[in-house]
Scaffold this active site. Structure first.
Site, PDB file in Angstrom:
ATOM      1  N   ARG A 104      -3.022   2.918  -5.724  1.00  0.00           N
ATOM      2  CA  ARG A 104      -2.856   4.357  -5.959  1.00  0.00           C
ATOM      3  C   ARG A 104      -4.142   4.903  -6.567  1.00  0.00           C
ATOM      4  O   ARG A 104      -4.607   4.416  -7.595  1.00  0.00           O
ATOM      5  CB  ARG A 104      -1.713   4.629  -6.929  1.00  0.00           C
ATOM      6  N   THR A 108      -5.144  11.156  -7.935  1.00  0.00           N
ATOM      7  CA  THR A 108      -4.205  11.871  -7.063  1.00  0.00           C
ATOM      8  C   THR A 108      -2.852  11.173  -6.926  1.00  0.00           C
ATOM      9  O   THR A 108      -1.900  11.779  -6.433  1.00  0.00           O
ATOM     10  CB  THR A 108      -4.788  11.989  -5.642  1.00  0.00           C
ATOM     11  N   ASP A 200       2.682  -0.732 -15.980  1.00  0.00           N
ATOM     12  CA  ASP A 200       1.967  -1.040 -14.737  1.00  0.00           C
ATOM     13  C   ASP A 200       2.306  -2.470 -14.300  1.00  0.00           C
ATOM     14  O   ASP A 200       1.905  -3.442 -14.944  1.00  0.00           O
ATOM     15  CB  ASP A 200       0.454  -0.893 -14.956  1.00  0.00           C
ATOM     16  N   ASP A 203      -0.674  -4.941 -13.499  1.00  0.00           N
ATOM     17  CA  ASP A 203      -1.373  -5.388 -14.716  1.00  0.00           C
ATOM     18  C   ASP A 203      -0.521  -6.366 -15.503  1.00  0.00           C
ATOM     19  O   ASP A 203      -1.038  -7.330 -16.077  1.00  0.00           O
ATOM     20  CB  ASP A 203      -1.721  -4.182 -15.592  1.00  0.00           C
TER      21      ASP A 203
HETATM   22  C1  PRP Z   1       1.756   0.232  -7.966  1.00  0.00           C
HETATM   23  C2  PRP Z   1       3.006  -0.446  -7.460  1.00  0.00           C
HETATM   24  C3  PRP Z   1       3.221   0.232  -6.138  1.00  0.00           C
HETATM   25  C4  PRP Z   1       2.748   1.631  -6.410  1.00  0.00           C
HETATM   26  C5  PRP Z   1       3.947   2.502  -6.613  1.00  0.00           C
HETATM   27  O1  PRP Z   1       0.634  -0.310  -7.382  1.00  0.00           O
HETATM   28  O2  PRP Z   1       2.885  -1.829  -7.349  1.00  0.00           O
HETATM   29  O3  PRP Z   1       2.493  -0.354  -5.085  1.00  0.00           O
HETATM   30  O4  PRP Z   1       1.954   1.587  -7.603  1.00  0.00           O
HETATM   31  O5  PRP Z   1       3.577   3.820  -6.733  1.00  0.00           O
HETATM   32  P1  PRP Z   1       3.957   4.921  -5.659  1.00  0.00           P
HETATM   33  O6  PRP Z   1       5.395   4.746  -5.325  1.00  0.00           O
HETATM   34  O7  PRP Z   1       3.694   6.213  -6.415  1.00  0.00           O
HETATM   35  O8  PRP Z   1       3.038   4.779  -4.482  1.00  0.00           O
HETATM   36  P2  PRP Z   1      -0.845   0.081  -7.850  1.00  0.00           P
HETATM   37  O9  PRP Z   1      -1.358   1.209  -7.024  1.00  0.00           O
HETATM   38  O10 PRP Z   1      -0.870   0.284  -9.336  1.00  0.00           O
HETATM   39  O11 PRP Z   1      -1.676  -1.183  -7.424  1.00  0.00           O
HETATM   40  P3  PRP Z   1      -1.626  -2.685  -7.995  1.00  0.00           P
HETATM   41  O12 PRP Z   1      -0.301  -3.283  -7.581  1.00  0.00           O
HETATM   42  O13 PRP Z   1      -2.784  -3.323  -7.313  1.00  0.00           O
HETATM   43  O14 PRP Z   1      -1.773  -2.634  -9.493  1.00  0.00           O
HETATM   44  N1  URA Z   2       3.081   1.712 -10.514  1.00  0.00           N
HETATM   45  C1  URA Z   2       3.470   0.933 -11.550  1.00  0.00           C
HETATM   46  O1  URA Z   2       3.045  -0.229 -11.638  1.00  0.00           O
HETATM   47  N2  URA Z   2       4.289   1.450 -12.469  1.00  0.00           N
HETATM   48  C2  URA Z   2       4.758   2.711 -12.394  1.00  0.00           C
HETATM   49  O2  URA Z   2       5.526   3.122 -13.276  1.00  0.00           O
HETATM   50  C3  URA Z   2       4.343   3.506 -11.314  1.00  0.00           C
HETATM   51  C4  URA Z   2       3.513   2.980 -10.389  1.00  0.00           C
END
Ligand code: PRP
Ligand code: URA
Length: 209
Positions: A104, A108, A200, A203
């Protein structure tokens, strides 16, 4: 419209409560994500077709049933979806594994694609998309669009925590996709994080913050 299953099983609720706890460290967080995915997979595979087989027991013939040769693929959305893969493969070890990389954009909250590799015969497989967090729903919806462009026809989504906004967005974008989540939370905050959520997920699984 898609079927939505929100789990109320006591074991899932118990594990989810520990998962959410800010004091839960990376090691335990990783184990819990996998265990919850394992329990959810039990329900998400409930409609797998069976076929009759005759099994020779030590006492005679048993008219039994086995899962019909329906092929499965699991597709985690990187990174956080990776945490759910082992829990699913424990139950369906023959499944193939694809990967979709999306992150993400922090400004945005829109998903940005960086990787896509799925089994060549994805059009013949039942696909379970894995991602613990369904926040705005943008990542899950885009991942499923990518899979459909690759030919996938039969797709389910398995997440752990959903926001109402993300659930609706995913249902609107892909009404043919059944959705399985362990919890439906209250809302998103101004940064599009799930409230109360767990923070998150990526993380916390990988210890990157
Ligand atoms: C997080 C999560 C989803 C997304 C959800 O990933 O694992 O993929 O956000 O958000 P959305 O429904 O608003 O799209 P992130 O983009 O943080 O990436 P990561 O898993 O690499 O930390
Ligand atoms: N991605 C995450 O990992 N946590 C949230 O709450 C939203 C998006």
């Amino acid at each position: 419209m898609a079927n939505v299953t929100i789990f109320d099983h006591p074991l899932i609720q118990h594990k989810l409560a520990i998962l959410r706890d800010v004091k839960t460290g990376t090691n335990q967080f990783r184990s819990l994500i996998s265990e919850i995915a394992n329990l959810m997979c039990y329900e998400a595979t409930r409609d797998l077709p069976l076929e009759n087989v005759d099994v020779q027991t030590p006492m005679g013939i048993c008219h039994a049933k086995m899962v019909k040769g329906r092929k499965l693929a699991v597709v985690p959305i990187l990174r956080a979806g990776l945490g759910m893969v082992d829990g699913v493969l424990n139950l369906v070890p023959a499944a193939k594994v694809g990967h979709i990389g999306l992150y993400r954009d922090p400004e945005t909250a829109q998903p940005v694609e960086y990787y896509c590799k799925v089994p060549a015969d994805i059009d013949e497989r039942e696909v379970i998309v894995l991602d613990p967090m369904l926040a705005t729903g943008g990542s899950a919806a885009d991942a499923i669009t990518m899979l459909k462009e690759k030919g996938a026809k039969c797709i389910k989504f398995m997440g752990i925590i959903a926001a109402p906004e993300g659930l609706k967005a995913l249902q609107d974008a892909h009404p043919d996709v059944d959705i399985y989540c362990a919890a439906l939370d209250d809302c998103l905050n101004d940064h599009k994080y799930i409230i109360p959520g767990l923070g998150d997920a990526g993380d916390r699984i990988f210890g990157t913050k």
